[in-house]
Structures are given as C-alpha cells and as structure tokens.
Scaffold this motif. Structure first.
Motif: not given
Length: 241
Positions: A136-141, A145-148, A217-222, A227-232
């Motif tokens: 999700i579009s959380v603007p943090t390091g 880091s968790k995405a990586a 959230l996982k169900a929405r990733l597709s 649509e996804l990023y405005p929802w986030m």
C-alpha cells in the motif's frame, strides 16, 4: 509440505517485542524442543527450554556468533525490525539507510547465514515477518523496506527450494504492540498473528495473510492502477504511520 512444531528448534529474532514474545511463548505451547530468544539486549526467560542470544542483525559478528551458538535451528523466525517515529520516504537519507539496514539487509543477511544450517537440519523453515505496508502507498522508509523484503522472500523461496527449505512471508496490518502504540487505529492482537503464522507453517503455506485487512488488500492488487492507488490514498487519509 506439512510442518509441525513438535520437537523443533526455533530461533526468534526481536524476541523482546510484543510479537517476538508471542512467537517464543506459542512455540513452547506447540511442543518446540528448544527456543532461542534473540535480541540486541536479551531479557530473562523462566522456561528452561528458552536460551537467550545477543543478536543485532545489522552486525555480521553477532550473526556469525548466533550461527555458531544455535546450529541446531530448523525454524528461523525473522522478526526483528524497526519503525522509527517520524519516518518519511522524503526524510533524511541516513535515516532511510538505517531502516533498510535492519528491515532489509539485516533480515536478508540472517536468512542467508542460516540457509546452510537449515539445509543441514533437513531443510527446515524460514519465516520472514513482512507487512501489508509492502503493498500500500504508505510514504515511509519502513514500507519501502518491507516491499523490498517481500520481493527478497519470494526470491529466497526459489533459491532455497533445492535444499527443501520452506520459505514463508507473513503479512499483516497493524498489530497491537508497543511499536504501534502511538497510532490510534484498529489493530489485531499479537497472539492472533502468531497463531496464524504457526498454523501456516504447519499447513505448508508459502504466504500467510494474518488479518482481514491484509486479505482484502491482497485481493485488490489485481485491479488497474487508476483504481487501486486512489483507493489506497483514501484508506490512508488522516493516517500516515
């Protein structure tokens, strides 16, 4: 691949925290033979099956000493991590590097150091504690880091397949621990997250979604990005961890 905790030897990093404490406690309840409770400043444990290890996962010397001291491990719970107050993806480079040193490089270094140990003990299991913030579009390091580490976890699964190591990513939203005390948002209990994690290990899971918010959230990733990023962004209004 089905895996029980009965008779297993477990290493839990970040064992002093709310989640780490539950990983130690529930491992014992599920029949673990021994649990190594690792932390930068280890606490005392009453149960004789718990052995403490001083471990800073950003310190290569500490990692080497842990591997020597706990060479019988067949289940590694890679739980240590940091989420500093004031963390921002637009913040200081030094702070972002500090976050990545623990949440990505340290976590990966420990996984790689223990891969041969797990192989020598039948393959074993590696569980990396990730976060729904990876998606999700959380603007943090922290989120970056968790995405990586989510990507690295999937890569480790492929890399360690030949040695029969079960590699699992645990993803969850907000957990009610001291680390999240400053945020007044709905949270799940540490006990429920660990229960799902150990159930997933027993079931042979590749990925464990530990709460309803993460599952949704996982169900929405597709869906399409438009649509996804405005929802986030809507989900994050008024809440930037």
């Amino acid at each position: 691949m089905k895996q029980s905790l009965e008779g297993r030897t477990v290493l839990v990093t970040g064992a002093n925290g709310g989640l780490g404490e539950q990983f130690v406690k529930q491992a014992l309840e599920r029949g673990a033979r021994k649990v190594y409770a690792a932390a930068r400043s280890p606490r005392r444990w009453v149960d004789a099956k718990v052995q403490v290890i001083t471990l800073d996962i950003t310190n290569s010397g500490d990692i080497a000493r842990a591997v020597n001291a706990a060479s019988d491990v067949d289940l590694l719970i890679n739980n240590a991590g940091i989420a500093p107050a004031g963390d921002s993806i637009t913040g200081s480079e030094d702070e972002l590097r500090r976050i990545f040193e623990t949440n990505f490089f340290g976590t990966l270094a420990l996984a790689n150091a223990y891969a041969p140990v797990l192989a020598s003990n039948g393959g074993g299991t590696l569980l990396n504690i990730l976060s729904a913030a990876a998606w999700i579009s959380v603007p943090t390091g922290y989120a970056a880091s968790k995405a990586a580490m989510w990507s690295a976890t999937n890569a480790l699964r492929a890399a360690l397949k030949s040695q029969r190591t079960q590699v699992i990513g645990l993803l969850v939203g907000m957990i009610d621990t001291p680390m999240t005390a400053r945020w007044d948002v709905p949270k799940v209990s540490a006990a429920s997250v660990v229960e799902k994690a150990y159930d997933g290990i027993a079931d042979g899971s590749m990925e464990i979604l530990a709460d309803e918010a993460t599952q949704g959230l996982k169900a929405r990733l597709s869906v399409k990005g438009e649509e996804l990023y405005p929802w986030m962004e809507e989900q994050l209004q008024g809440f930037v961890p």
